[in-house]
Design a protein around this motif. Structure first.
Motif, PDB file in Angstrom:
ATOM      1  N   PHE A  89     -46.462 -14.332  28.779  1.00 25.59           N
ATOM      2  CA  PHE A  89     -47.680 -13.646  28.317  1.00 25.59           C
ATOM      3  C   PHE A  89     -48.581 -14.537  27.454  1.00 25.59           C
ATOM      4  N   GLY A  90     -48.620 -15.821  27.748  1.00 21.04           N
ATOM      5  CA  GLY A  90     -49.500 -16.702  27.001  1.00 21.04           C
ATOM      6  C   GLY A  90     -49.019 -17.072  25.619  1.00 21.04           C
ATOM      7  N   ASN A  91     -47.793 -16.666  25.235  1.00 22.30           N
ATOM      8  CA  ASN A  91     -47.240 -17.066  23.947  1.00 22.30           C
ATOM      9  C   ASN A  91     -46.942 -18.562  23.930  1.00 22.30           C
ATOM     10  N   GLU A  92     -46.828 -19.109  22.729  1.00 24.33           N
ATOM     11  CA  GLU A  92     -46.440 -20.508  22.611  1.00 24.33           C
ATOM     12  C   GLU A  92     -45.093 -20.707  23.286  1.00 24.33           C
ATOM     13  N   ARG A  93     -44.936 -21.814  23.975  1.00 20.54           N
ATOM     14  CA  ARG A  93     -43.726 -22.053  24.753  1.00 20.54           C
ATOM     15  C   ARG A  93     -42.494 -22.133  23.864  1.00 20.54           C
ATOM     16  N   SER A  94     -41.464 -21.402  24.234  1.00 23.10           N
ATOM     17  CA  SER A  94     -40.168 -21.497  23.560  1.00 23.10           C
ATOM     18  C   SER A  94     -39.398 -22.657  24.164  1.00 23.10           C
ATOM     19  N   ASP A  95     -38.966 -23.592  23.338  1.00 22.88           N
ATOM     20  CA  ASP A  95     -38.330 -24.809  23.825  1.00 22.88           C
ATOM     21  C   ASP A  95     -37.311 -25.256  22.786  1.00 22.88           C
ATOM     22  N   ARG A  96     -36.083 -24.690  22.854  1.00 19.67           N
ATOM     23  CA  ARG A  96     -35.066 -25.042  21.857  1.00 19.67           C
ATOM     24  C   ARG A  96     -33.670 -24.786  22.419  1.00 19.67           C
ATOM     25  N   PHE A  97     -32.696 -25.521  21.874  1.00 18.04           N
ATOM     26  CA  PHE A  97     -31.305 -25.329  22.268  1.00 18.04           C
ATOM     27  C   PHE A  97     -30.774 -24.038  21.648  1.00 18.04           C
ATOM     28  N   HIS A  98     -29.953 -23.342  22.428  1.00 20.75           N
ATOM     29  CA  HIS A  98     -29.419 -22.069  21.936  1.00 20.75           C
ATOM     30  C   HIS A  98     -28.209 -21.675  22.774  1.00 20.75           C
ATOM     31  N   VAL A  99     -27.151 -21.181  22.133  1.00 18.00           N
ATOM     32  CA  VAL A  99     -26.003 -20.653  22.872  1.00 18.00           C
ATOM     33  C   VAL A  99     -26.421 -19.322  23.481  1.00 18.00           C
ATOM     34  N   ALA A 100     -26.535 -19.289  24.806  1.00 14.61           N
ATOM     35  CA  ALA A 100     -27.126 -18.133  25.479  1.00 14.61           C
ATOM     36  C   ALA A 100     -26.121 -17.288  26.241  1.00 14.61           C
ATOM     37  N   GLY A 101     -24.919 -17.790  26.495  1.00 15.33           N
ATOM     38  CA  GLY A 101     -23.958 -17.015  27.272  1.00 15.33           C
ATOM     39  C   GLY A 101     -22.748 -17.840  27.640  1.00 15.33           C
ATOM     40  N   MET A 102     -22.136 -17.511  28.773  1.00 16.55           N
ATOM     41  CA  MET A 102     -20.910 -18.170  29.207  1.00 16.55           C
ATOM     42  C   MET A 102     -20.951 -18.463  30.697  1.00 16.55           C
TER      43      MET A 102
END
Length: 294
Positions: free
Chosen positions: A215-228
């Motif tokens: 939706f035109g937000n600033e790009r999210s670009d970071r390391f993150h534990v997201a699942g398995m």
């Protein structure tokens, strides 16, 4: 005379017993000595002995099944169905051998240790890349409160081609950090060449660096534990000069990421998806012996 005969028989019996004893001892020594020599000269087969370990570095190509991606945040809760994606291999060049650029390519790292003969624990990092196909129209289910983006939904579908609605990728990368157990079997054993087959399974965490612009937000670009994730794998290992190894591996697995960050500043916005993946990788490694063999 009888006494002399008895004494003679006794002496001959003792002599015969001593000769037989000496002969048996010599035969025992002849039988045992070669065995001892064999044990002293025994060398471990590559990728086969308790106490050995190996390191490996290589590159991969991956493929992904279509997936449903569920987005949640302030003012929206919707799902895009049957979204397709591809990997993004780096063009072949110096980047594949320059250590300062090693994270740019789709790479694999392995560290294995043999806990038993032919059975190893393997710590791995699979740096894959996942890029949503931009030129596609997908089914939409849910709601968006912002009229600008709600208006992009037509007849229960949304066209993603112009990138205004969404860009979505895990390109630095789709990092599967896993621990596996592998069984090894030596297929060919020659003087300077061995061919070893392995099979096994693994499980681990997903630690992606997700590049998402929603939706035109600033790009999210970071390391993150997201699942398995979990996988089954099999490989062929060509070991030459006793230590160097060329490895070709095939892998199939399942990934479930329930906490993909889609915006910055620690907002509660997130995405969820799960999919099946396949991977083929190849590279070079080196084996070590932690035990000394004479």
């Amino acid at each position: 005379m009888k006494k002399l005969l008895v004494v003679g028989l006794m002496m001959s019996g003792l002599a015969f017993a001593q000769v037989k004893k000496d002969t048996l001892e010599k035969e025992y020594k002849l039988e045992v000595a070669p065995l001892n020599k064999v044990e002293k000269k025994e060398k471990p087969l590559p990728l086969s002995k308790k106490g050995q370990f190996f390191v490996f570095y290589g590159w991969n190509r991956a493929a992904y099944s279509n997936s449903d991606i569920h987005f949640q945040g302030n003012g929206y809760d919707f799902q895009l169905n049957n979204v397709s994606a591809q990997d993004r291999p780096t063009k072949f060049g110096i980047v594949y051998i320059d250590p300062s650029w090693f994270t740019v390519t789709q790479y694999n790292f392995r560290l294995g240790y043999f806990i038993k003969d032919n059975l190893a624990l393997v710590l791995g990092i699979d740096h894959m890349k996942y890029v949503m196909d931009q030129n596609q129209t997908v089914d939409f289910k849910g709601h968006i409160s912002d009229p600008q983006y709600a208006g992009m939904v037509q007849n229960g579908q949304v066209n993603l081609a112009d990138e205004n609605f969404l860009t979505f990728e895990h390109t630095d990368g789709l990092n599967y950090e896993n621990l596996g157990i592998e069984k090894y079997k030596n297929l060919i054993h020659k003087k300077n060449i061995d061919l070893v087959w392995s099979y096994g399974a693994g499980i681990g965490v997903m630690f992606p660096k997700s590049n998402v612009k929603l939706f035109g937000n600033e790009r999210s670009d970071r390391f993150h534990v997201a699942g398995m994730g979990t996988d089954i794998r099999s490989s062929l290992n060509l070991v030459f000069w006793k230590n160097w190894m060329i490895r070709v591996e095939g892998k199939a697995g399942y990934i479930n990421m329930w906490d993909i960050k889609t915006t910055l500043n620690n907002k509660p916005d997130k995405a969820q998806q799960d999919f099946v993946f396949g991977q083929v990788l190849a590279g070079i490694g080196y084996t070590f012996n932690t035990k000394k063999y004479k």
